[in-house]
Design a protein around this motif. Structure first.
Motif, PDB file in Angstrom:
ATOM      1  N   MET A  13      33.761 -48.114  14.978  1.00 50.17           N
ATOM      2  CA  MET A  13      35.242 -47.284  14.781  1.00 50.17           C
ATOM      3  C   MET A  13      34.942 -46.258  16.029  1.00 50.17           C
ATOM      4  N   ARG A  14      36.087 -45.865  16.146  1.00 56.57           N
ATOM      5  CA  ARG A  14      36.486 -44.501  16.715  1.00 56.57           C
ATOM      6  C   ARG A  14      36.834 -43.732  15.791  1.00 56.57           C
ATOM      7  N   GLU A  35      44.805 -33.208  10.124  1.00 54.97           N
ATOM      8  CA  GLU A  35      45.380 -34.004   9.113  1.00 54.97           C
ATOM      9  C   GLU A  35      45.894 -35.393   9.383  1.00 54.97           C
ATOM     10  N   THR A  36      46.364 -35.675  10.604  1.00 58.12           N
ATOM     11  CA  THR A  36      46.483 -36.841  11.327  1.00 58.12           C
ATOM     12  C   THR A  36      45.576 -37.882  11.093  1.00 58.12           C
ATOM     13  N   GLY A  37      44.185 -37.437  11.959  1.00 58.57           N
ATOM     14  CA  GLY A  37      43.142 -37.932  11.926  1.00 58.57           C
ATOM     15  C   GLY A  37      42.609 -38.247  10.591  1.00 58.57           C
ATOM     16  N   ARG A  38      42.663 -37.518   9.560  1.00 57.40           N
ATOM     17  CA  ARG A  38      42.261 -37.872   8.283  1.00 57.40           C
ATOM     18  C   ARG A  38      43.099 -39.000   7.401  1.00 57.40           C
ATOM     19  N   HIS A  39      44.487 -39.097   7.857  1.00 58.02           N
ATOM     20  CA  HIS A  39      45.115 -40.077   7.304  1.00 58.02           C
ATOM     21  C   HIS A  39      44.871 -41.441   8.043  1.00 58.02           C
ATOM     22  N   GLN A  40      44.473 -41.179   9.474  1.00 56.92           N
ATOM     23  CA  GLN A  40      44.131 -42.515  10.068  1.00 56.92           C
ATOM     24  C   GLN A  40      42.773 -43.141   9.544  1.00 56.92           C
ATOM     25  N   ALA A  41      42.107 -42.068   9.323  1.00 56.58           N
ATOM     26  CA  ALA A  41      40.615 -42.857   8.884  1.00 56.58           C
ATOM     27  C   ALA A  41      40.690 -43.401   7.480  1.00 56.58           C
ATOM     28  N   GLU A  42      41.708 -42.773   6.624  1.00 60.23           N
ATOM     29  CA  GLU A  42      41.957 -43.157   5.166  1.00 60.23           C
ATOM     30  C   GLU A  42      42.662 -44.858   5.434  1.00 60.23           C
ATOM     31  N   ALA A  43      43.344 -44.620   6.365  1.00 60.44           N
ATOM     32  CA  ALA A  43      43.839 -46.223   6.747  1.00 60.44           C
ATOM     33  C   ALA A  43      42.905 -47.107   6.924  1.00 60.44           C
ATOM     34  N   ALA A  44      41.929 -46.773   7.734  1.00 54.82           N
ATOM     35  CA  ALA A  44      40.825 -47.730   8.161  1.00 54.82           C
ATOM     36  C   ALA A  44      40.151 -47.980   6.903  1.00 54.82           C
ATOM     37  N   GLY A  45      39.930 -46.883   6.007  1.00 52.67           N
ATOM     38  CA  GLY A  45      39.057 -47.037   4.885  1.00 52.67           C
ATOM     39  C   GLY A  45      39.588 -47.916   3.891  1.00 52.67           C
ATOM     40  N   LYS A  46      40.853 -48.197   3.721  1.00 51.00           N
ATOM     41  CA  LYS A  46      41.529 -48.911   2.844  1.00 51.00           C
ATOM     42  C   LYS A  46      41.380 -50.483   3.449  1.00 51.00           C
ATOM     43  N   ALA A  47      41.491 -50.812   4.678  1.00 52.00           N
ATOM     44  CA  ALA A  47      41.345 -51.933   5.321  1.00 52.00           C
ATOM     45  C   ALA A  47      39.898 -52.359   5.003  1.00 52.00           C
ATOM     46  N   LEU A  48      39.024 -51.482   5.089  1.00 53.22           N
ATOM     47  CA  LEU A  48      37.659 -51.989   4.843  1.00 53.22           C
ATOM     48  C   LEU A  48      37.140 -51.864   3.579  1.00 53.22           C
ATOM     49  N   ALA A  49      38.033 -51.587   2.238  1.00 53.27           N
ATOM     50  CA  ALA A  49      37.470 -51.233   1.284  1.00 53.27           C
ATOM     51  C   ALA A  49      36.670 -52.259   0.344  1.00 53.27           C
ATOM     52  N   GLY A  50      36.880 -53.528   0.789  1.00 56.32           N
ATOM     53  CA  GLY A  50      36.262 -54.805   0.074  1.00 56.32           C
ATOM     54  C   GLY A  50      35.094 -55.056   0.843  1.00 56.32           C
ATOM     55  N   CYS A  74      36.871 -44.690   0.282  1.00 58.79           N
ATOM     56  CA  CYS A  74      37.679 -45.819  -0.157  1.00 58.79           C
ATOM     57  C   CYS A  74      36.728 -46.970  -0.642  1.00 58.79           C
ATOM     58  N   ASN A  75      35.382 -47.052  -0.574  1.00 59.36           N
ATOM     59  CA  ASN A  75      34.743 -48.218  -0.631  1.00 59.36           C
ATOM     60  C   ASN A  75      33.727 -48.195  -1.785  1.00 59.36           C
ATOM     61  N   GLU A  76      34.124 -48.656  -3.055  1.00 57.15           N
ATOM     62  CA  GLU A  76      33.451 -48.694  -4.070  1.00 57.15           C
ATOM     63  C   GLU A  76      32.159 -49.710  -4.095  1.00 57.15           C
ATOM     64  N   ALA A  77      32.285 -50.710  -3.110  1.00 59.35           N
ATOM     65  CA  ALA A  77      31.509 -51.786  -2.974  1.00 59.35           C
ATOM     66  C   ALA A  77      30.059 -51.216  -2.429  1.00 59.35           C
ATOM     67  N   SER A  78      30.269 -50.079  -1.810  1.00 60.90           N
ATOM     68  CA  SER A  78      29.165 -49.571  -0.930  1.00 60.90           C
ATOM     69  C   SER A  78      28.661 -48.195  -1.489  1.00 60.90           C
ATOM     70  N   ASP A  79      28.516 -47.906  -2.919  1.00 59.89           N
ATOM     71  CA  ASP A  79      28.449 -46.546  -3.183  1.00 59.89           C
ATOM     72  C   ASP A  79      26.779 -46.226  -3.095  1.00 59.89           C
ATOM     73  N   ASN A 188      36.607 -52.258  15.394  1.00 57.91           N
ATOM     74  CA  ASN A 188      36.241 -53.529  16.502  1.00 57.91           C
ATOM     75  C   ASN A 188      35.140 -54.138  15.793  1.00 57.91           C
ATOM     76  N   VAL A 189      35.102 -55.343  15.599  1.00 59.64           N
ATOM     77  CA  VAL A 189      34.306 -56.207  14.813  1.00 59.64           C
ATOM     78  C   VAL A 189      33.358 -57.051  15.757  1.00 59.64           C
ATOM     79  N   LEU A 190      32.056 -56.894  15.495  1.00 57.46           N
ATOM     80  CA  LEU A 190      30.917 -57.206  16.372  1.00 57.46           C
ATOM     81  C   LEU A 190      30.083 -58.261  15.581  1.00 57.46           C
ATOM     82  N   ASP A 191      29.962 -59.307  16.064  1.00 51.69           N
ATOM     83  CA  ASP A 191      28.867 -60.407  15.104  1.00 51.69           C
ATOM     84  C   ASP A 191      27.766 -60.546  16.196  1.00 51.69           C
TER      85      ASP A 191
END
Length: 246
Positions: A13-14, A35-50, A74-79, A188-191
């Motif tokens: 991520m950036r 505050e805008t940056g925090r909202h952007q990060a939260e949106a990314a967190g929700k996308a990666l929540a699973g 936002c990620n309960e799977a990785s506490d 970005n997603v790298l394998d």
């Protein structure tokens, strides 16, 4: 050692939006998310929540640390994961360029990426050489991939760092940096396929770019017609570039 072999996924991520021109900013390195940056990060967190992460990395600078913290909140799977600072992933160290114009500074920065493959090219006059940054960042990346055990990891870094990594992975070298736009809080997603060499030491067989510059807060980039530099500097070149003297 066996846990390091096979296919490993890195979510690169950036950081989210920052304001380098805020009245209370005295050190660009220490600038926090807006505050805008925090909202952007939260949106990314929700996308990666699973996604179940095994490791979380950031550059150690506040804007990447805060972005990583928000994403992982936002990620309960990785506490319970300890977030690891990777100083080798710090943004390119800029030189000094004095100007009263945001447009001129933004143009200079934009053209810095386009000139990165030229001999001795620096990130602004007196700044870090792109060739040296390339070595620093790719070495840190290879260490992260080859020396540390995880199956799925998150790394929050910076525009210049991500551009260099994507150019390295695509085998474009320094000449490819300018082509890889990195919007704020993008994913970005790298394998990476890791195999043993003749001494049973892990080596990178190949890296696949599964996704580049994904922005969960604007999936189809309808409102992102500006480059990220134009957005940060609150300007619009309207498709043209102001060419500063080099």
């Amino acid at each position: 050692m066996s846990g390091m072999m096979g296919r490993r996924r890195l979510y690169l991520m950036r950081h989210g939006h920052v304001d380098y021109f805020a009245e209370d900013v005295t050190d660009f390195r220490q600038v926090p998310l807006t505050e805008t940056g925090r909202h952007q990060a939260e949106a990314a967190g929700k996308a990666l929540a699973g996604v179940r992460f095994d490791a979380v990395y950031h550059s150690g600078l506040p804007r990447t640390m805060q972005t990583a913290e928000i994403v992982m909140s936002c990620n309960e799977a990785s506490d319970g994961l300890t977030h690891i600072s990777s100083p080798g992933m710090e943004e390119l160290r800029g030189g000094v360029y004095v100007t009263d114009s945001r447009e001129e500074l933004a143009a200079r920065l934009a053209f810095s990426f386009e000139m990165a493959s030229e001999e001795g090219a620096e990130f602004l006059p007196g700044g870090e050489k792109f060739s040296e940054a390339y070595q620093r960042i790719t070495a840190a990346f290879e260490d992260m991939i080859l020396s540390q055990e995880w199956r799925t990891a998150l790394l929050v870094a910076h525009e210049g760092v991500n551009r260099l990594l994507l150019s390295y992975i695509s085998k474009a070298g320094l000449g490819g940096i300018a082509a890889f736009e990195q919007d704020l809080a993008c994913i970005n997603v790298l394998d990476a396929d890791i195999v043993p060499d003749e001494n049973d030491t892990p080596r990178i067989q190949r890296i696949i770019l599964k996704a580049i510059n994904v922005t969960p807060y604007d999936d189809v980039k309808q409102a992102l017609y500006k480059t990220s530099l134009e957005h940060l500097f609150d300007i619009d070149f309207k498709g043209r570039r102001l060419a500063p003297e080099m």
